[in-house]
Motif scaffolding. Structure first.
Motif, PDB file in Angstrom:
ATOM      1  N   PRO A  69     -98.799 -33.772 -46.418  1.00  0.00           N
ATOM      2  CA  PRO A  69     -98.223 -33.748 -47.757  1.00  0.00           C
ATOM      3  C   PRO A  69     -98.108 -32.318 -48.263  1.00  0.00           C
ATOM      4  O   PRO A  69     -98.753 -31.400 -47.732  1.00  0.00           O
ATOM      5  CB  PRO A  69     -99.220 -34.546 -48.603  1.00  0.00           C
ATOM      6  CG  PRO A  69    -100.452 -34.679 -47.795  1.00  0.00           C
ATOM      7  CD  PRO A  69    -100.130 -34.359 -46.371  1.00  0.00           C
ATOM      8  N   THR A  71     -97.599 -30.083 -52.121  1.00  0.00           N
ATOM      9  CA  THR A  71     -97.471 -30.119 -53.576  1.00  0.00           C
ATOM     10  C   THR A  71     -96.056 -29.722 -54.007  1.00  0.00           C
ATOM     11  O   THR A  71     -95.678 -29.956 -55.146  1.00  0.00           O
ATOM     12  CB  THR A  71     -98.486 -29.176 -54.245  1.00  0.00           C
ATOM     13  OG1 THR A  71     -98.256 -27.835 -53.789  1.00  0.00           O
ATOM     14  CG2 THR A  71     -99.912 -29.606 -53.946  1.00  0.00           C
ATOM     15  N   SER A  73     -93.233 -30.727 -52.325  1.00  0.00           N
ATOM     16  CA  SER A  73     -92.251 -31.644 -51.759  1.00  0.00           C
ATOM     17  C   SER A  73     -92.777 -33.072 -51.870  1.00  0.00           C
ATOM     18  O   SER A  73     -93.912 -33.342 -51.495  1.00  0.00           O
ATOM     19  CB  SER A  73     -92.016 -31.301 -50.284  1.00  0.00           C
ATOM     20  OG  SER A  73     -91.333 -32.328 -49.618  1.00  0.00           O
ATOM     21  N   GLU A  74     -91.941 -33.966 -52.364  1.00  0.00           N
ATOM     22  CA  GLU A  74     -92.349 -35.369 -52.434  1.00  0.00           C
ATOM     23  C   GLU A  74     -92.485 -35.982 -51.057  1.00  0.00           C
ATOM     24  O   GLU A  74     -93.283 -36.898 -50.849  1.00  0.00           O
ATOM     25  CB  GLU A  74     -91.352 -36.165 -53.273  1.00  0.00           C
ATOM     26  CG  GLU A  74     -91.435 -35.823 -54.741  1.00  0.00           C
ATOM     27  CD  GLU A  74     -90.554 -36.712 -55.587  1.00  0.00           C
ATOM     28  OE1 GLU A  74     -90.346 -37.880 -55.215  1.00  0.00           O
ATOM     29  OE2 GLU A  74     -90.092 -36.223 -56.625  1.00  0.00           O
ATOM     30  N   SER A  75     -91.728 -35.465 -50.092  1.00  0.00           N
ATOM     31  CA  SER A  75     -91.725 -36.084 -48.765  1.00  0.00           C
ATOM     32  C   SER A  75     -92.688 -35.428 -47.781  1.00  0.00           C
ATOM     33  O   SER A  75     -93.011 -36.014 -46.763  1.00  0.00           O
ATOM     34  CB  SER A  75     -90.315 -36.046 -48.183  1.00  0.00           C
ATOM     35  OG  SER A  75     -89.849 -34.712 -48.099  1.00  0.00           O
ATOM     36  N   SER A 112     -89.435 -32.774 -45.304  1.00  0.00           N
ATOM     37  CA  SER A 112     -88.383 -31.881 -45.780  1.00  0.00           C
ATOM     38  C   SER A 112     -88.376 -30.494 -45.144  1.00  0.00           C
ATOM     39  O   SER A 112     -87.437 -29.737 -45.359  1.00  0.00           O
ATOM     40  CB  SER A 112     -88.465 -31.736 -47.303  1.00  0.00           C
ATOM     41  OG  SER A 112     -89.666 -31.093 -47.682  1.00  0.00           O
TER      42      SER A 112
END
Length: 144
Positions: A69, A71, A73-75, A112
């Motif tokens: 994960p 912070t 990027s949502e993906s 991403s």
């Protein structure tokens, strides 16, 4: 002809040989138990995933990716942590093919970005990296 595929348990001996060469290249030593655990994780596909490159039926290189994960990027992103091609067959397309495999895997997972770093003196690798990616302006810091 270079073929790239996901790493499997059948690749263990070849991978261990290349892993030892990779560690020698970076003048690193890690316990055998660490290598064994890493290989097992790679064959499971979690938390790391890995690919090998084959030429004439022989494994000549590997790459490892670590999805995570972010912070920003949502993906999430994918860290290309290790890339190694046998010194006898470098500049033959295996490195590029392995990078592309990580990129495609990251894309299939909806991540991403794929990113990595290398030693600033690793000119052989940097020639390839300058062709396939953008050199970041960020400076790498670490605390051991």
């Amino acid at each position: 002809m270079i073929a790239v595929r996901k790493i499997t348990a059948a690749d263990e001996d070849a991978w261990h040989r290349l892993w030892a060469d990779y560690l020698d290249f970076y003048k690193m030593e890690l316990p055998q138990a660490h290598a064994d655990r890493l290989f097992h994780s790679l064959t499971k596909g979690a938390p790391y995933f890995g690919f090998v490159a084959e030429q004439n039926g022989a494994v000549i290189g590997f790459v490892h990716g670590l999805p995570h994960p972010s912070t920003w990027s949502e993906s999430g992103y994918c860290y290309l942590e290790d890339l190694y091609v046998d010194a006898d067959v470098r500049s033959g397309g295996a490195g590029r093919a392995l990078i592309n495999a990580v990129y495609e895997e990251a894309k299939s997972r909806g991540l991403s970005r794929v990113y990595w770093h290398t030693d600033k003196g690793n000119q052989t690798a940097r020639k390839l990296y300058d062709k396939v990616a953008t050199l970041s302006d960020f400076v790498h810091y670490r605390m051991d």
